[in-house]
Design an enzyme around this catalytic site. Sequence first.
Site, PDB file in Angstrom:
ATOM      1  N   ARG A  88      39.433 -34.212 177.296  1.00 35.48           N
ATOM      2  CA  ARG A  88      38.129 -34.503 176.703  1.00 35.48           C
ATOM      3  C   ARG A  88      36.966 -34.210 177.652  1.00 35.48           C
ATOM      4  O   ARG A  88      35.984 -33.559 177.277  1.00 35.48           O
ATOM      5  CB  ARG A  88      38.068 -35.973 176.257  1.00 35.48           C
ATOM      6  CG  ARG A  88      38.686 -36.247 174.898  1.00 35.48           C
ATOM      7  CD  ARG A  88      39.222 -37.644 174.828  1.00 35.48           C
ATOM      8  NE  ARG A  88      40.302 -37.827 175.788  1.00 35.48           N
ATOM      9  CZ  ARG A  88      41.569 -37.460 175.559  1.00 35.48           C
ATOM     10  NH1 ARG A  88      41.881 -36.932 174.403  1.00 35.48           N
ATOM     11  NH2 ARG A  88      42.498 -37.626 176.477  1.00 35.48           N
ATOM     12  N   THR A  89      37.069 -34.712 178.880  1.00 34.39           N
ATOM     13  CA  THR A  89      35.925 -34.578 179.792  1.00 34.39           C
ATOM     14  C   THR A  89      35.652 -33.118 180.117  1.00 34.39           C
ATOM     15  O   THR A  89      34.508 -32.644 180.026  1.00 34.39           O
ATOM     16  CB  THR A  89      36.167 -35.379 181.080  1.00 34.39           C
ATOM     17  OG1 THR A  89      36.397 -36.760 180.750  1.00 34.39           O
ATOM     18  CG2 THR A  89      34.963 -35.284 182.006  1.00 34.39           C
TER      19      THR A  89
ATOM     20  N   LYS B 210      45.824 -24.638 199.827  1.00 32.59           N
ATOM     21  CA  LYS B 210      45.995 -23.985 201.131  1.00 32.59           C
ATOM     22  C   LYS B 210      45.455 -24.832 202.271  1.00 32.59           C
ATOM     23  O   LYS B 210      45.521 -24.420 203.434  1.00 32.59           O
ATOM     24  CB  LYS B 210      45.284 -22.633 201.130  1.00 32.59           C
ATOM     25  CG  LYS B 210      45.743 -21.687 200.034  1.00 32.59           C
ATOM     26  CD  LYS B 210      44.899 -20.411 200.032  1.00 32.59           C
ATOM     27  CE  LYS B 210      45.293 -19.491 198.887  1.00 32.59           C
ATOM     28  NZ  LYS B 210      44.441 -18.270 198.846  1.00 32.59           N
TER      29      LYS B 210
ATOM     30  N   HIS C  13      33.358 -43.278 186.689  1.00 34.71           N
ATOM     31  CA  HIS C  13      33.280 -42.203 185.701  1.00 34.71           C
ATOM     32  C   HIS C  13      31.960 -42.402 184.954  1.00 34.71           C
ATOM     33  O   HIS C  13      31.941 -42.843 183.799  1.00 34.71           O
ATOM     34  CB  HIS C  13      34.468 -42.301 184.753  1.00 34.71           C
ATOM     35  CG  HIS C  13      34.737 -41.065 183.948  1.00 34.71           C
ATOM     36  ND1 HIS C  13      33.842 -40.017 183.856  1.00 34.71           N
ATOM     37  CD2 HIS C  13      35.805 -40.706 183.172  1.00 34.71           C
ATOM     38  CE1 HIS C  13      34.340 -39.079 183.072  1.00 34.71           C
ATOM     39  NE2 HIS C  13      35.528 -39.474 182.646  1.00 34.71           N
TER      40      HIS C  13
END
Length: 408
Positions: A154-155, A184, A233
């Site tokens: 969704r985000t 890496k 969030h």
Amino acid sequence: MNLYSAVLSQTQVFVNSVISMATASSYSNSACLLRKAMPFPQAKGGYCNDFMFGQSKFFKQSPESKSIVLCADNKYSTSRMQVRAMGVDKSPCFDKGNKFQLSDILEAQQFDRDTLSAIFDVAREMEKIEINSPGSRILKGYLMATLFYEPSTRTRLSFESSMKRLGGEVLTTENAREYSSAAKGETLEDTIRTVEGYSDIIVMRHFESGAAKRAANTASIPVINAGDGPGQHPTQALLDVYTIERELGKLEGIKVGLVGDLANGRTVRSLAYLLSKYPNVKIYFVSPEVVKMKDDIKMYLTSKGIEWEESADLMEVASTCDVVYQTRIQRERFGERTNDYEKARGKYIVDKAVLGVMQKHAVIMHPLPRLDEITVDVDEDPRAAYFRQAKNGLYIRMALLKLLLVGW
């Protein structure tokens, strides 16, 4: 003439007028007018009433302050000059064409009620934008980079859809933890320095709390925190509050039950911060013992005068609340603690029985994805708002992209 002398010379021209304006009781929008009087470019991290002169902070009124400070301070000189005029009402600049007050979206604490209301107004405008309309070209020519070090549906898709619906373009990495140079051993800071050279704004999800702030401190372009581990969030919290307002018609005086994994849930943490902006809100914490809400949130709510209560009885809380905000028990946050996960999982489930005790006007919300914490037979009930909630994320993120890149 050194930099300090130049700033001092420029400052003296304004000192008397600033003081007189700041102390005038009828002058409630001094910061906005000073922007027009003193048109210096805005620094990253500043607000609409922050100004720069060369390398020096020229004028600043903190968003939490009711005073004006004029100062000259630079790396070449330890000299410092301040003029303080007390009694200025802070008044955000929401007029069309003004720069957005924030240069990054990192945490819910950045927002006040006036800013939230203004953002929601822009989101409502975004809902009206049609394909091929002038509004659909607001961000034409801009590039957004999405860096997702954790899985997302969704985000990530809502941000990418938001950018494209406004005419912008997207550069994306779906699993940066495994398929970017992070695999890496490249540092986050080096990744950000590289990606900002390709884009105009960065949307990042990371597995470490605080990673978004590190990225913002490195980047010279806007950074949006799309979730940082168990931290925050903020865009989810914005769409949650937007949804509550649309569903209930108000944000003041509501009762909200936060249910599920509250210890690791970045969505509920951010939502608690935003709900604290509104008076007479009461929050109930309903969770298994191993994932109780952490003390920092409880202390913050108490400091803001927000009433909260812990409960083990979901049925009782559901019968009282205007919003039941369910979350899943997050297996990925438990690591090797499989026993704790099994203790927590399945303890609180929203089903038809819970619906039966809920008030008619109340709503059920969930940041998604869900597992078994909301049964599918709840979906047909009009009080099930979680898919409407997810759609609202599109409009909130359209609004944020527009504000960060082109302003009000």
